[in-house]
Every structure is written in C-alpha cells, then in structure tokens.
Design a protein around this motif. Structure first.
Motif, PDB file in Angstrom:
ATOM      1  N   GLU A 187     -31.122 -22.058  39.601  1.00  0.00           N
ATOM      2  CA  GLU A 187     -29.823 -22.703  39.435  1.00  0.00           C
ATOM      3  C   GLU A 187     -29.026 -22.107  38.275  1.00  0.00           C
ATOM      4  OE1 GLU A 187     -27.952 -27.171  38.797  1.00  0.00           O
ATOM      5  OE2 GLU A 187     -30.066 -26.952  39.329  1.00  0.00           O
ATOM      6  N   LYS A 188     -29.685 -21.892  37.140  1.00  0.00           N
ATOM      7  CA  LYS A 188     -28.984 -21.349  35.971  1.00  0.00           C
ATOM      8  C   LYS A 188     -28.453 -19.939  36.249  1.00  0.00           C
ATOM      9  CE  LYS A 188     -29.352 -24.612  32.927  1.00  0.00           C
ATOM     10  NZ  LYS A 188     -28.197 -25.434  32.678  1.00  0.00           N
ATOM     11  N   LEU A 189     -29.289 -19.085  36.847  1.00  0.00           N
ATOM     12  CA  LEU A 189     -28.834 -17.734  37.187  1.00  0.00           C
ATOM     13  C   LEU A 189     -27.684 -17.786  38.181  1.00  0.00           C
ATOM     14  CD1 LEU A 189     -31.959 -15.420  37.573  1.00  0.00           C
ATOM     15  CD2 LEU A 189     -30.046 -15.159  36.007  1.00  0.00           C
ATOM     16  N   ALA A 190     -27.805 -18.659  39.175  1.00  0.00           N
ATOM     17  CA  ALA A 190     -26.727 -18.791  40.169  1.00  0.00           C
ATOM     18  C   ALA A 190     -25.427 -19.220  39.496  1.00  0.00           C
ATOM     19  CB  ALA A 190     -27.133 -19.770  41.267  1.00  0.00           C
ATOM     20  N   GLU A 191     -25.523 -20.153  38.542  1.00  0.00           N
ATOM     21  CA  GLU A 191     -24.324 -20.566  37.804  1.00  0.00           C
ATOM     22  C   GLU A 191     -23.746 -19.400  37.000  1.00  0.00           C
ATOM     23  OE1 GLU A 191     -25.535 -23.861  35.372  1.00  0.00           O
ATOM     24  OE2 GLU A 191     -25.616 -25.242  37.071  1.00  0.00           O
ATOM     25  N   ASP A 192     -24.630 -18.676  36.294  1.00  0.00           N
ATOM     26  CA  ASP A 192     -24.173 -17.541  35.490  1.00  0.00           C
ATOM     27  C   ASP A 192     -23.520 -16.469  36.354  1.00  0.00           C
ATOM     28  OD1 ASP A 192     -25.139 -18.806  33.246  1.00  0.00           O
ATOM     29  OD2 ASP A 192     -26.932 -17.550  33.071  1.00  0.00           O
ATOM     30  N   PHE A 193     -24.151 -16.147  37.478  1.00  0.00           N
ATOM     31  CA  PHE A 193     -23.624 -15.095  38.345  1.00  0.00           C
ATOM     32  C   PHE A 193     -22.364 -15.550  39.077  1.00  0.00           C
ATOM     33  CE2 PHE A 193     -27.840 -12.565  38.857  1.00  0.00           C
ATOM     34  CZ  PHE A 193     -27.760 -12.188  37.526  1.00  0.00           C
ATOM     35  N   THR A 194     -22.250 -16.847  39.346  1.00  0.00           N
ATOM     36  CA  THR A 194     -21.014 -17.368  39.929  1.00  0.00           C
ATOM     37  C   THR A 194     -19.875 -17.175  38.931  1.00  0.00           C
ATOM     38  OG1 THR A 194     -22.194 -18.999  41.265  1.00  0.00           O
ATOM     39  CG2 THR A 194     -19.851 -19.414  40.870  1.00  0.00           C
ATOM     40  N   GLN A 195     -20.143 -17.506  37.680  1.00  0.00           N
ATOM     41  CA  GLN A 195     -19.145 -17.313  36.626  1.00  0.00           C
ATOM     42  C   GLN A 195     -18.789 -15.831  36.495  1.00  0.00           C
ATOM     43  OE1 GLN A 195     -20.323 -18.763  32.763  1.00  0.00           O
ATOM     44  NE2 GLN A 195     -18.345 -18.307  31.877  1.00  0.00           N
ATOM     45  N   TYR A 247     -28.451  -8.374  43.569  1.00  0.00           N
ATOM     46  CA  TYR A 247     -29.271  -7.189  43.822  1.00  0.00           C
ATOM     47  C   TYR A 247     -29.510  -6.399  42.543  1.00  0.00           C
ATOM     48  CZ  TYR A 247     -29.277  -7.596  48.903  1.00  0.00           C
ATOM     49  OH  TYR A 247     -29.496  -7.991  50.187  1.00  0.00           O
ATOM     50  N   ASP A 248     -28.486  -6.294  41.704  1.00  0.00           N
ATOM     51  CA  ASP A 248     -28.669  -5.607  40.430  1.00  0.00           C
ATOM     52  C   ASP A 248     -29.712  -6.322  39.579  1.00  0.00           C
ATOM     53  OD1 ASP A 248     -26.782  -3.729  41.151  1.00  0.00           O
ATOM     54  OD2 ASP A 248     -25.174  -4.597  39.923  1.00  0.00           O
ATOM     55  N   TYR A 249     -29.663  -7.640  39.596  1.00  0.00           N
ATOM     56  CA  TYR A 249     -30.650  -8.425  38.851  1.00  0.00           C
ATOM     57  C   TYR A 249     -32.061  -8.118  39.353  1.00  0.00           C
ATOM     58  CZ  TYR A 249     -33.502 -12.439  37.587  1.00  0.00           C
ATOM     59  OH  TYR A 249     -34.526 -13.232  37.142  1.00  0.00           O
ATOM     60  N   TYR A 250     -32.253  -8.125  40.668  1.00  0.00           N
ATOM     61  CA  TYR A 250     -33.574  -7.853  41.223  1.00  0.00           C
ATOM     62  C   TYR A 250     -34.015  -6.414  40.972  1.00  0.00           C
ATOM     63  CZ  TYR A 250     -33.996 -12.366  43.479  1.00  0.00           C
ATOM     64  OH  TYR A 250     -34.120 -13.700  43.713  1.00  0.00           O
ATOM     65  N   TYR A 267     -24.532 -19.422  47.900  1.00  0.00           N
ATOM     66  CA  TYR A 267     -25.024 -18.116  48.347  1.00  0.00           C
ATOM     67  C   TYR A 267     -25.931 -17.495  47.291  1.00  0.00           C
ATOM     68  CZ  TYR A 267     -24.823 -13.262  49.986  1.00  0.00           C
ATOM     69  OH  TYR A 267     -25.136 -12.002  50.411  1.00  0.00           O
ATOM     70  N   LEU A 268     -25.502 -17.530  46.043  1.00  0.00           N
ATOM     71  CA  LEU A 268     -26.318 -16.973  44.959  1.00  0.00           C
ATOM     72  C   LEU A 268     -27.607 -17.771  44.767  1.00  0.00           C
ATOM     73  CD1 LEU A 268     -23.505 -16.074  42.441  1.00  0.00           C
ATOM     74  CD2 LEU A 268     -25.182 -14.472  43.402  1.00  0.00           C
ATOM     75  N   TYR A 269     -27.522 -19.071  44.921  1.00  0.00           N
ATOM     76  CA  TYR A 269     -28.727 -19.889  44.775  1.00  0.00           C
ATOM     77  C   TYR A 269     -29.742 -19.536  45.864  1.00  0.00           C
ATOM     78  CZ  TYR A 269     -31.836 -23.803  44.071  1.00  0.00           C
ATOM     79  OH  TYR A 269     -32.951 -24.562  43.843  1.00  0.00           O
TER      80      TYR A 269
END
Length: 164
Positions: free
Chosen positions: A24-32, A63-66, A16-18
C-alpha cells in the motif's frame, strides 16, 4: 486540467499499482510520483490519452522498482464484482484458494503475458486502451493475450476458465 485528471484517475492508478506491487505504501508513493510526472509533462500529453499515459507511467515505475530489487511478483486480489455472500464462509475459503491458485499461476508467466492478462481480463480495459498503455498494436495485444491464456491454462494444469 491537472486537478481534474488527478481526481478522475488517482484511485484507478493506485489500484493498478497496488495489484502490481502488493504494498500500500509503495502504491501510494508511486501514485504520487506518477501524478508528479504527469504535472511535469502535461503539456506534451495528447488530450484524451491521459489515462493511458498515467497507466504506462505507473507501470514503468513499478517495473523499475522490481528491476532494482531483482524481484518480480504478482498480487492476489478479488475484483469488486467477486464479492461473496456473507452467509457462505466456506464459499469465501474456496474462492480464496482458487484466487491464490490463479494468481500464483499468473505470477509464473512472463511479464508481457502478465501485463496483457491484468489489463484485459482483470482491469477489463478494451483492446485499444491496452494498446495505448503497452504501446503495442491491436494484433500484438490479441495474439499475446491468446498465448498468455494458453500458458496460464498450462500453469493451472488444464483447470482454467477464460472468463477469469
């Protein structure tokens, strides 16, 4: 409970985050980060609502990131069920172009329309699951989806099949 939820849902949250972040890196970080918050607040989360809580938290992080970046975008992708036959490379090119056109059109929609299309049509969540993630009532989900599909059809110049 935490380990069980992590193993059950980490791939779903990552995917979902991806889709939202296209990184990919952001999605991994945000998943964590999503699971770290889950661990912190696990006592306050109603049993049976864990996945909705995780999706909402992941969505809020994206959304906060964006908002911080002042950049809103959407990620083109194909669902697993849209896999292609290996003997038809021209079909792959056509589908890639169609997918790009569709996701470019979706990216031009307002965020609430994007959300409901991603969750209902792409992630294939039920109306109730979508209500839980977005914090909306059933009527709002249905009406927003209907309006979103009309807006998407306009973006595509009438070339639209509601099945996505």
């Amino acid at each position: 409970m935490f380990e069980e939820q992590f193993y059950l849902h980490n791939q779903t949250i990552f995917k979902y985050l991806y889709y939202l972040l296209n990184d990919e890196k952001l999605a991994e970080d945000f998943t964590q980060e999503t699971f770290m918050r889950f661990f912190k607040y696990r006592q306050t989360i109603k049993e049976g609502a864990e996945l909705a809580w995780l999706r909402s938290t992941a969505r809020n992080l994206a959304y906060d990131y964006y908002r911080r970046k002042r950049l809103i975008q959407f990620v083109p992708f194909l669902n697993d069920h849209e896999e292609l036959e290996p003997n038809l490379p021209h079909q792959w090119l056509i589908q890639q172009e169609d997918a790009k056109k569709l996701y470019l059109a979706i990216s031009k929609l307002k965020l609430t329309y994007r959300d409901v299309i991603i969750l209902r049509k792409i992630e294939e969540l039920s109306i109730q699951e979508t209500c839980d993630v977005l914090g909306w009532n059933e009527g709002k989900v249905k009406n927003t989806l209907k309006r979103a599909l009309v807006a998407l059809k306009k973006q595509l110049g009438g070339e639209f099949n509601e099945e996505l």
